[in-house]
Write a protein that holds these residues in place. Structure first.
Motif, PDB file in Angstrom:
ATOM      1  N   PRO A 118       0.827  -1.216   0.000  1.00 43.81           N
ATOM      2  CA  PRO A 118       0.000   0.000   0.000  1.00 43.81           C
ATOM      3  C   PRO A 118       0.856   1.258   0.000  1.00 43.81           C
ATOM      4  N   PHE A 119       0.425   2.258  -0.760  1.00 41.72           N
ATOM      5  CA  PHE A 119       1.212   3.480  -0.871  1.00 41.72           C
ATOM      6  C   PHE A 119       1.360   4.177   0.478  1.00 41.72           C
ATOM      7  N   HIS A 120       0.387   3.982   1.374  1.00 40.80           N
ATOM      8  CA  HIS A 120       0.461   4.600   2.694  1.00 40.80           C
ATOM      9  C   HIS A 120       1.726   4.173   3.443  1.00 40.80           C
ATOM     10  N   ALA A 121       2.196   2.943   3.173  1.00 35.80           N
ATOM     11  CA  ALA A 121       3.398   2.458   3.856  1.00 35.80           C
ATOM     12  C   ALA A 121       4.667   3.119   3.321  1.00 35.80           C
ATOM     13  N   LEU A 122       4.571   3.748   2.168  1.00 37.06           N
ATOM     14  CA  LEU A 122       5.748   4.359   1.546  1.00 37.06           C
ATOM     15  C   LEU A 122       5.825   5.865   1.770  1.00 37.06           C
ATOM     16  N   LEU A 136      10.791  19.051  -1.445  1.00 33.34           N
ATOM     17  CA  LEU A 136       9.417  19.227  -0.985  1.00 33.34           C
ATOM     18  C   LEU A 136       8.846  20.529  -1.523  1.00 33.34           C
ATOM     19  N   ASN A 137       7.561  20.491  -1.857  1.00 35.96           N
ATOM     20  CA  ASN A 137       6.855  21.651  -2.392  1.00 35.96           C
ATOM     21  C   ASN A 137       7.440  22.110  -3.732  1.00 35.96           C
ATOM     22  N   THR A 138       7.886  21.125  -4.537  1.00 40.82           N
ATOM     23  CA  THR A 138       8.389  21.411  -5.881  1.00 40.82           C
ATOM     24  C   THR A 138       7.714  20.458  -6.872  1.00 40.82           C
ATOM     25  N   TYR A 139       7.844  20.785  -8.155  1.00 42.16           N
ATOM     26  CA  TYR A 139       7.281  19.912  -9.183  1.00 42.16           C
ATOM     27  C   TYR A 139       8.004  18.570  -9.228  1.00 42.16           C
ATOM     28  N   GLN A 140       9.307  18.556  -8.881  1.00 43.80           N
ATOM     29  CA  GLN A 140      10.028  17.279  -8.874  1.00 43.80           C
ATOM     30  C   GLN A 140       9.391  16.286  -7.916  1.00 43.80           C
ATOM     31  N   ALA A 141       9.001  16.767  -6.734  1.00 42.36           N
ATOM     32  CA  ALA A 141       8.397  15.874  -5.740  1.00 42.36           C
ATOM     33  C   ALA A 141       7.044  15.345  -6.213  1.00 42.36           C
ATOM     34  N   ASN A 208      -4.624  11.733  -8.422  1.00 44.60           N
ATOM     35  CA  ASN A 208      -3.757  11.500  -7.261  1.00 44.60           C
ATOM     36  C   ASN A 208      -3.986  12.588  -6.207  1.00 44.60           C
ATOM     37  N   PHE A 209      -4.289  12.172  -4.997  1.00 43.74           N
ATOM     38  CA  PHE A 209      -4.617  13.126  -3.938  1.00 43.74           C
ATOM     39  C   PHE A 209      -3.647  13.045  -2.764  1.00 43.74           C
ATOM     40  N   LEU A 210      -3.356  11.836  -2.307  1.00 38.59           N
ATOM     41  CA  LEU A 210      -2.629  11.678  -1.047  1.00 38.59           C
ATOM     42  C   LEU A 210      -1.215  12.242  -1.123  1.00 38.59           C
ATOM     43  N   TRP A 211      -0.450  11.845  -2.166  1.00 38.05           N
ATOM     44  CA  TRP A 211       0.932  12.307  -2.221  1.00 38.05           C
ATOM     45  C   TRP A 211       1.042  13.811  -2.466  1.00 38.05           C
ATOM     46  N   PRO A 212       0.278  14.410  -3.398  1.00 41.67           N
ATOM     47  CA  PRO A 212       0.335  15.871  -3.528  1.00 41.67           C
ATOM     48  C   PRO A 212      -0.069  16.597  -2.250  1.00 41.67           C
ATOM     49  N   LEU A 224      -5.344  19.966  -8.477  1.00 37.51           N
ATOM     50  CA  LEU A 224      -6.794  20.164  -8.399  1.00 37.51           C
ATOM     51  C   LEU A 224      -7.470  19.344  -7.300  1.00 37.51           C
ATOM     52  N   PRO A 225      -7.182  18.043  -7.136  1.00 41.06           N
ATOM     53  CA  PRO A 225      -7.838  17.304  -6.051  1.00 41.06           C
ATOM     54  C   PRO A 225      -7.559  17.891  -4.670  1.00 41.06           C
ATOM     55  N   VAL A 226      -6.319  18.322  -4.437  1.00 40.84           N
ATOM     56  CA  VAL A 226      -5.966  18.902  -3.138  1.00 40.84           C
ATOM     57  C   VAL A 226      -6.677  20.236  -2.943  1.00 40.84           C
ATOM     58  N   ALA A 227      -6.685  21.071  -3.986  1.00 43.15           N
ATOM     59  CA  ALA A 227      -7.334  22.373  -3.880  1.00 43.15           C
ATOM     60  C   ALA A 227      -8.837  22.231  -3.632  1.00 43.15           C
ATOM     61  N   LEU A 228      -9.477  21.280  -4.311  1.00 45.34           N
ATOM     62  CA  LEU A 228     -10.915  21.080  -4.104  1.00 45.34           C
ATOM     63  C   LEU A 228     -11.214  20.607  -2.684  1.00 45.34           C
ATOM     64  N   SER A 229     -10.300  19.846  -2.102  1.00 39.73           N
ATOM     65  CA  SER A 229     -10.534  19.371  -0.731  1.00 39.73           C
ATOM     66  C   SER A 229     -10.553  20.512   0.273  1.00 39.73           C
TER      67      SER A 229
END
Length: 275
Positions: A118-122, A136-141, A208-212, A224-229
């Motif tokens: 599961p991605f949560h473990a990573l 962190l907080n970059t497009y590379q991440a 994709n929501f969790l990692w962003p 977009l998913p993060v912003a809508l949340s």
């Protein structure tokens, strides 16, 4: 007998039509809700006709989450991710399908088993890695993790198994390099598989929501998913804004799928090829 076949066909088409209506109704309802004010979204009986508030809802949405910046972030991340991941996974699938090297099957099995993690473990080790690289907080991440996506590699590998080895051997005899075999023989025959894999990767990254959420810490890097949340707070929720955002978020997926749909089914069927 002809009458029986006609009745069977009629029932089949009726069932497919009803299934299509059931599948499309949630999207239709979201579009209608985006054109109405928040109070009408959950009205009883439900409002099924378009209103006149869509532009107002989009303007309010832009004031809340800067929709232009958010759409740019999502489109930039998903386009770059899809292009890079498709390239990497296609080359990896080619290697697993056509090259013989020690540990190939064990490595491929490891890739398949990694899909069970599961991605949560990573998240924690991945977050620490991005922090160590100061990404962190970059497009590379947002883009680089999961470029070598195991299911996409599996999809491409299964399709490439269908390419006869005799064709490649003939190319080698004619003096074609391995890169030439890959680009001039393999890739042209892989258009359906490439389209199917591109659709899968596009949808995966777009939704994709969790990692962003973890990797992006400022609003100007939100997808977009993060912003809508962020529209769902403790105070009053403007569902007109939410549905306008959902409508805008669904549009690129539909457009991308329609552009590649004629290749999608044949590409997915290629995964049925056995060694």
């Amino acid at each position: 007998m002809a009458l029986k076949n006609r009745i069977s066909s009629l029932l089949l088409y009726a069932a497919l039509f009803i299934g299509a209506l059931v599948s499309l109704f949630p999207f239709y309802w979201a579009v209608i809700a985006s054109t109405n004010e928040s109070g009408k979204v959950f009205a009883k009986p439900p409002v099924l006709l378009p209103g006149s508030k869509f532009i107002e809802n989009v303007v309010n949405l832009n004031e809340s989450i800067q929709i232009g910046r958010v759409m740019f972030n999502s489109l930039f991340v998903v386009i770059v991710f899809t292009a890079l991941s498709l390239t990497i996974c296609t080359m990896a699938g080619y290697a697993f399908a056509k090259f013989r090297f020690k540990g190939r099957d064990a490595l491929f099995t490891t890739f398949l088993l990694s899909m069970m993690v599961p991605f949560h473990a990573l998240i924690i080790p991945l977050f620490k890695m991005m922090a160590a690289l100061d990404w962190l907080n970059t497009y590379q991440a947002l883009i680089l993790p999961n470029l070598a996506y195991p299911f996409a590699i599996f999809l491409m590998r299964q399709n490439m198994l269908a390419v006869p080895d005799a064709i490649m051997e003939a190319g080698r005899i004619d003096g074609v390099s391995e890169w030439g075999l890959f680009t001039r023989i393999i890739l042209p025959s892989m258009k359906p598989a490439l389209a199917a894999t591109a659709i899968f990767l596009f949808m995966y990254q777009w939704n994709n929501f969790l990692w962003p959420l973890v990797a992006a810490s400022t609003k100007d890097m939100y997808t977009l998913p993060v912003a809508l949340s962020t529209l769902f707070g403790l105070s009053r929720i403007d569902y007109g804004q939410v549905m306008a955002g959902v409508t805008l978020a669904t549009g690129p997926i539909i457009v991308f799928f329609l552009l590649l749909q004629r290749h999608f089914i044949s590409g997915m069927l290629g995964t049925a090829v056995k060694e």
